[in-house]
Design a protein around this motif. Structure first.
Motif, PDB file in Angstrom:
ATOM      1  N   ARG A 313      11.761 -10.186  -0.539  1.00 28.22           N
ATOM      2  CA  ARG A 313      10.699 -10.412  -1.532  1.00 28.22           C
ATOM      3  C   ARG A 313       9.370  -9.946  -0.945  1.00 28.22           C
ATOM      4  NH1 ARG A 313       6.991 -14.514  -3.253  1.00 28.22           N
ATOM      5  NH2 ARG A 313       7.473 -15.790  -1.418  1.00 28.22           N
ATOM      6  N   ILE A 314       8.701  -9.050  -1.657  1.00 30.43           N
ATOM      7  CA  ILE A 314       7.380  -8.591  -1.222  1.00 30.43           C
ATOM      8  C   ILE A 314       6.349  -9.670  -1.538  1.00 30.43           C
ATOM      9  CG2 ILE A 314       5.551  -6.905  -1.670  1.00 30.43           C
ATOM     10  CD1 ILE A 314       7.737  -4.795  -1.976  1.00 30.43           C
ATOM     11  N   THR A 315       5.618 -10.106  -0.527  1.00 31.50           N
ATOM     12  CA  THR A 315       4.646 -11.190  -0.693  1.00 31.50           C
ATOM     13  C   THR A 315       3.209 -10.717  -0.702  1.00 31.50           C
ATOM     14  OG1 THR A 315       4.615 -11.601   1.705  1.00 31.50           O
ATOM     15  CG2 THR A 315       6.209 -12.852   0.375  1.00 31.50           C
ATOM     16  N   TYR A 316       2.970  -9.483  -0.245  1.00 28.16           N
ATOM     17  CA  TYR A 316       1.587  -8.966  -0.246  1.00 28.16           C
ATOM     18  C   TYR A 316       1.585  -7.450  -0.268  1.00 28.16           C
ATOM     19  CZ  TYR A 316      -2.934  -7.358   1.421  1.00 28.16           C
ATOM     20  OH  TYR A 316      -4.130  -6.684   1.540  1.00 28.16           O
ATOM     21  N   GLN A 317       0.751  -6.901  -1.155  1.00 31.25           N
ATOM     22  CA  GLN A 317       0.300  -5.515  -1.167  1.00 31.25           C
ATOM     23  C   GLN A 317      -1.058  -5.511  -1.834  1.00 31.25           C
ATOM     24  OE1 GLN A 317       3.123  -3.096  -3.320  1.00 31.25           O
ATOM     25  NE2 GLN A 317       4.295  -2.565  -1.488  1.00 31.25           N
ATOM     26  N   GLU A 318      -1.904  -4.541  -1.477  1.00 31.96           N
ATOM     27  CA  GLU A 318      -3.231  -4.477  -2.102  1.00 31.96           C
ATOM     28  C   GLU A 318      -3.712  -3.035  -2.113  1.00 31.96           C
ATOM     29  OE1 GLU A 318      -7.665  -6.582  -1.677  1.00 31.96           O
ATOM     30  OE2 GLU A 318      -5.991  -7.250  -0.427  1.00 31.96           O
ATOM     31  N   GLY A 319      -3.943  -2.501  -3.298  1.00 30.39           N
ATOM     32  CA  GLY A 319      -4.479  -1.155  -3.407  1.00 30.39           C
ATOM     33  C   GLY A 319      -3.500  -0.082  -2.948  1.00 30.39           C
ATOM     34  N   ARG A 320      -4.066   1.060  -2.561  1.00 33.97           N
ATOM     35  CA  ARG A 320      -3.243   2.213  -2.169  1.00 33.97           C
ATOM     36  C   ARG A 320      -2.840   2.209  -0.704  1.00 33.97           C
ATOM     37  NH1 ARG A 320      -5.392   7.964  -3.598  1.00 33.97           N
ATOM     38  NH2 ARG A 320      -7.337   7.306  -2.597  1.00 33.97           N
ATOM     39  N   TRP A 321      -3.627   1.504   0.134  1.00 37.75           N
ATOM     40  CA  TRP A 321      -3.544   1.771   1.559  1.00 37.75           C
ATOM     41  C   TRP A 321      -3.119   0.581   2.417  1.00 37.75           C
ATOM     42  CZ3 TRP A 321      -3.945   6.804   1.779  1.00 37.75           C
ATOM     43  CH2 TRP A 321      -4.812   7.496   0.928  1.00 37.75           C
TER      44      TRP A 321
END
Length: 381
Positions: A313-321
């Protein structure tokens, strides 16, 4: 330029080399924070880290052409002349996981574990705004490069530290390449390049020049040692510095790094399954990072050496980078001797379908290593 003594460093890092200072956190600590606190950001240096005088520090920026006269900016001048911009971006050393590669066959370089990566909120001046101020027109400079240099201290292999990125990346309309003076809403610390550093999202950390004091345009990449004779994936037959010497000019400089994932933390906990209340489960946390501006699409984990995989389970991503944080809970086999110890694997795939293979590619310099993530675990009753 005024400097005082070499600075004190975070005590939450594992020192991998004392002079110059190179240190990293443990991955288990890293994955507890989507935005990495300063005390857990790795330190990668080719020379001493010094306390600089912000008021005396300047950066000289030149436009194209041999006769271009550089414009000199102080930090205060940059703040006054250009709008503040922010970007969330992961910073990763090309030597991340080099210690693992060294176990395949010896490599040259600091034997980094898997903690030479961080994710931060950077703020500063858009590089494209600064270049436009010195009359850079990228439409007339196809194939050119922006070169960066820091002359603050002499380095291990050159009189200064330098690197470059393609001009078209610097002039991207979204303006994410920065000359940064803040990290996580605070001024940069000396370990991060105070008072000014390059932030080049999606590009390996070697090009994020710290203490940058010179910027210029060139039809060629930076001539600096660290651009021309380092941070390249040499052919597998190269096993020594002598064999590497004729290969450096033939091999392209690394710009981006491949898709990667790391298993950072494991623990055995009671299963959440109501039908099997006595069953144990292996809880796993880790990070993943994609190639360039393409985010991670999926991370899978395996307890049986890759025979079967389960989605994390993906718990964090933010924006492109940004990097990607993930977690998984894997039921352990009932009545099996393997239920108390084993190895958990991870593999990441980005949104363009690029992923990790079981084995990484060995190279003498020990860079861009990205086999499946792997961590042993053990359950002690």
């Amino acid at each position: 330029m005024d400097f005082t003594h070499e600075v004190a460093h975070s005590d939450q890092l594992i020192v991998q080399a004392a002079e110059p200072f190179n240190a990293e956190p443990i991955a288990a600590a890293l994955v507890q924070f989507p935005i990495t606190p300063d005390e857990l950001v790795y330190c990668r240096n080719h020379g001493p880290v010094l306390e600089l005088d912000e008021d005396a520090f300047t950066v000289a920026v030149s436009g194209p052409g041999e006769d271009a006269q550089p414009r000199t900016f102080t930090l205060a001048g940059l703040r006054d002349a250009f709008p503040r911009a922010e970007v969330v971006a992961a910073l990763q050393c090309a030597g991340n996981r080099r210690k693992e590669m060294n176990e395949v066959k010896p490599v040259r370089g600091v034997l980094w574990d898997d903690g030479v990566i961080c994710n931060a909120r950077w703020a500063g001046v858009r590089l494209r705004d600064l270049l436009r101020a010195v009359d850079v027109d990228e439409t007339q400079l196809a194939g050119w490069h922006v070169c960066f240099a820091s002359h603050i201290t002499e380095c291990q292999d050159d009189t200064d530290y330098g690197g470059s990125i393609p001009l078209d990346i610097a002039m991207d309309p979204q303006g994410d390449v920065l000359l940064a003076y803040e990290m996580n809403d605070l001024p940069l610390t000396p370990d991060r390049g105070y008072p000014l550093r390059v932030v080049a999202p999606g590009i390996l950390g070697a090009r994020w020049v710290k203490w940058v004091d010179t910027i210029y345009l060139s039809p060629d990449e930076s001539p600096n040692f660290y651009q021309q004779r380092d941070y390249k994936v040499l052919p597998p037959h190269v096993n020594s510095k002598e064999q590497a010497a004729p290969e450096w000019p033939k091999i392209p400089s690394l710009t981006t790094l491949p898709v990667n994932s790391v298993v950072a933390l494991t623990s055995v906990r009671p299963s959440r399954s109501p039908s099997e209340p006595d069953r144990q489960a292996l809880y796993v946390q880790g990070y993943a990072i994609a190639c360039g501006a393409v985010q991670i699409a999926a991370v899978d984990v395996s307890l049986d050496d890759g025979a079967t995989w389960a989605p994390a389970r993906i718990t964090y991503q933010e924006g492109r980078w940004s990097w990607t944080l993930w977690e998984a809970s894997l039921p352990l086999p009932l009545g099996s001797p393997h239920a108390r110890a084993g190895v958990v694997l991870s593999r990441a795939t980005d949104r363009d379908g690029r992923g990790q293979e079981r084995d990484g590619v060995w190279n003498f310099r020990g860079v861009a290593y990205n086999p499946w993530g792997r961590r042993a675990w053990q359950y002690v009753c």
